[in-house]
Design a protein around this motif. Structure first.
Motif, PDB file in Angstrom:
ATOM      1  N   TYR A 150       0.838  -1.207   0.000  1.00 16.67           N
ATOM      2  CA  TYR A 150       0.000   0.000   0.000  1.00 16.67           C
ATOM      3  C   TYR A 150       0.868   1.251   0.000  1.00 16.67           C
ATOM      4  O   TYR A 150       1.962   1.285   0.563  1.00 16.67           O
ATOM      5  CB  TYR A 150      -0.895   0.025   1.242  1.00 16.67           C
ATOM      6  N   GLY A 151       0.342   2.336  -0.615  1.00 17.39           N
ATOM      7  CA  GLY A 151       1.019   3.619  -0.597  1.00 17.39           C
ATOM      8  C   GLY A 151       0.716   4.394   0.670  1.00 17.39           C
ATOM      9  O   GLY A 151      -0.145   4.004   1.475  1.00 17.39           O
ATOM     10  N   LEU A 152       1.406   5.519   0.837  1.00 18.82           N
ATOM     11  CA  LEU A 152       1.185   6.360   2.008  1.00 18.82           C
ATOM     12  C   LEU A 152      -0.231   6.932   2.035  1.00 18.82           C
ATOM     13  O   LEU A 152      -0.711   7.363   3.091  1.00 18.82           O
ATOM     14  CB  LEU A 152       2.205   7.502   2.036  1.00 18.82           C
ATOM     15  N   ASP A 153      -0.874   6.971   0.862  1.00 15.86           N
ATOM     16  CA  ASP A 153      -2.257   7.454   0.796  1.00 15.86           C
ATOM     17  C   ASP A 153      -3.273   6.336   0.993  1.00 15.86           C
ATOM     18  O   ASP A 153      -4.480   6.540   0.859  1.00 15.86           O
ATOM     19  CB  ASP A 153      -2.510   8.157  -0.533  1.00 15.86           C
ATOM     20  N   GLY A 154      -2.788   5.121   1.315  1.00 15.10           N
ATOM     21  CA  GLY A 154      -3.681   3.997   1.562  1.00 15.10           C
ATOM     22  C   GLY A 154      -4.073   3.204   0.335  1.00 15.10           C
ATOM     23  O   GLY A 154      -4.737   2.167   0.453  1.00 15.10           O
ATOM     24  N   SER A 155      -3.680   3.664  -0.848  1.00  5.04           N
ATOM     25  CA  SER A 155      -4.054   2.952  -2.068  1.00  5.04           C
ATOM     26  C   SER A 155      -3.300   1.630  -2.174  1.00  5.04           C
ATOM     27  O   SER A 155      -2.145   1.516  -1.753  1.00  5.04           O
ATOM     28  CB  SER A 155      -3.754   3.817  -3.294  1.00  5.04           C
ATOM     29  N   ASN A 184     -12.984  -9.984 -11.711  1.00  7.26           N
ATOM     30  CA  ASN A 184     -13.582  -8.732 -11.228  1.00  7.26           C
ATOM     31  C   ASN A 184     -12.792  -8.128 -10.071  1.00  7.26           C
ATOM     32  O   ASN A 184     -13.369  -7.664  -9.078  1.00  7.26           O
ATOM     33  CB  ASN A 184     -15.030  -8.963 -10.799  1.00  7.26           C
ATOM     34  N   PHE A 185     -11.468  -8.166 -10.187  1.00  2.92           N
ATOM     35  CA  PHE A 185     -10.613  -7.614  -9.135  1.00  2.92           C
ATOM     36  C   PHE A 185      -9.988  -6.306  -9.618  1.00  2.92           C
ATOM     37  O   PHE A 185      -9.330  -6.274 -10.655  1.00  2.92           O
ATOM     38  CB  PHE A 185      -9.506  -8.602  -8.755  1.00  2.92           C
ATOM     39  N   GLN A 186     -10.226  -5.231  -8.887  1.00  3.86           N
ATOM     40  CA  GLN A 186      -9.659  -3.922  -9.206  1.00  3.86           C
ATOM     41  C   GLN A 186      -8.875  -3.411  -7.994  1.00  3.86           C
ATOM     42  O   GLN A 186      -9.395  -3.411  -6.871  1.00  3.86           O
ATOM     43  CB  GLN A 186     -10.773  -2.920  -9.549  1.00  3.86           C
ATOM     44  N   LEU A 187      -7.642  -2.968  -8.206  1.00  6.84           N
ATOM     45  CA  LEU A 187      -6.814  -2.484  -7.101  1.00  6.84           C
ATOM     46  C   LEU A 187      -7.508  -1.391  -6.299  1.00  6.84           C
ATOM     47  O   LEU A 187      -7.440  -1.356  -5.064  1.00  6.84           O
ATOM     48  CB  LEU A 187      -5.471  -1.961  -7.634  1.00  6.84           C
TER      49      LEU A 187
END
Length: 363
Positions: A111-116, A128-131
């Protein structure tokens, strides 16, 4: 679960009001309801700005059993998340430090610092998997007076809104320019409300705190209830003519006061002329709580012997408070006691707390 206090109220007229019933201080059902009705819906102090001073700085903590991750983003924005990986609930981060990304210690999702969600290991073939659907779940986070606050209620009003009245009273003490000097914790065999009740009145000063009572002018002790907090303050007495008793503050001036601020539900600021301490009371069980004390002083004073003396003076007061709170907690279970009355002169703060408590518990 039905809230055991949903139909309960405290009479707004202090002279005819009764205190909280004794069972509210040890009933497991009340304790469980408080976690959802109060602690999961109010702004809680979880850390200090120095812990997340620079981009990439982070720390982990816990609030009412929820694991949390607080991080400073690349652009300087402070963010908060549940420290729970969206794959199978592993920990994206542990401890504290500085990072450019977080890698779950269970299966390596990143995960990034922005939570993504940046990458999900070995996810090929999943339909049907999307990051973007699996980012860390955010929590509300704010900064004030160098402290970091979190609220688990996504619909909560900004904390800064309720500080309009409190801000000028607190900011006359130079807390923003102070640095952490020492941190101590006190494990207490009492309900968190037992401790807060005790904090919100100076009624017990002559009996429980003889050392502090020598420093303060008990007859001029003032209690000011406000909408979401209570302020207590007293002039410093200073050394009296012919008095040979050692004093922490030798002089008495009009602007020399000690101010105690309690902010609903469970954190306090103790403001003395030479130091400020943060006090957080955390419920650990129906009859157990943890008091966290942090002392803040100007950095130039950290090597001054008076700094250590200030901490030891405060520590003695806390030891005295813990002793009386644990005795009260034990006596709250007595078949001889159900609830009490308030001193109109001395217990306005306790009454204000109980009214706030009853309103929040009703939701």
């Amino acid at each position: 679960m039905r809230n055991p206090l949903e139909d309960f109220q405290i009479d707004p007229i202090l002279s005819r009001a009764w205190t909280l019933p004794a069972k509210f201080y040890f009933d497991p059902a009340v304790h469980a309801a408080e976690k959802e009705s109060i602690f999961a819906r109010t702004w809680q102090v979880v850390g200090h700005r120095d812990q997340v001073k620079n981009a990439g700085d982070y720390f982990t903590t816990e609030l009412v059993g929820e694991p949390l991750l607080i991080a400073r983003g690349e652009t300087g924005e402070l963010r908060g998340f549940y420290n729970v990986c969206r794959h199978r609930a592993g920990p994206p981060a542990e401890g504290c430090g500085s990072r450019k990304l977080f890698r779950c210690g269970y299966h390596g999702w990143t995960y990034g610092l922005d939570g993504s969600l940046i990458s999900a290991t070995e996810i090929e073939g999943v339909e049907n998997f999307q990051l973007e659907d699996f980012a860390l779940v955010p929590v509300l986070v704010e900064e004030w007076l160098n402290f970091v606050f979190v609220n688990l209620d996504r619909e909560a009003q900004p904390r800064s809104r309720s500080f309009a009245e409190l801000r000028p009273q607190v900011e006359r003490f130079p807390l923003a320019g102070m640095k952490l000097f020492e941190r101590r914790t006190y494990d207490m065999n009492c309900n968190w409300k037992t401790y807060v009740d005790n904090y919100l009145e100076g009624y017990h000063l002559p009996s429980v705190h003889p050392g502090l009572n020598r420093e303060l002018d008990y007859n001029a002790y003032v209690v000011e209830p406000h909408a979401e907090y209570v302020r207590q303050f007293s002039p410093i007495r200073g050394a009296q003519p012919g008095d040979t008793t050692p004093r922490r503050y030798q002089e008495a001036r009009e602007d020399l006061t000690t101010d105690y601020f309690w902010i609903f539900p469970n954190w306090m600021l103790n403001c003395y002329p030479d130091n400020v301490s943060l006090n957080i009371v955390l419920p650990l069980g129906p009859e157990r709580s943890l008091a966290v004390f942090e002392w803040y002083l100007p950095e130039k004073d950290h090597t001054n012997p008076a700094a250590k003396a200030a901490v030891e003076f405060s520590d003695q007061i806390q030891i005295e408070d813990v002793a009386i709170c644990e005795k009260v907690q034990n006596n709250l279970r007595s078949r001889s006691y159900s609830r009490g009355r308030y001193s109109v002169k001395q217990e306005k703060g306790v009454h204000a707390f109980h009214r706030m408590y009853a309103e929040w518990m009703k939701g």
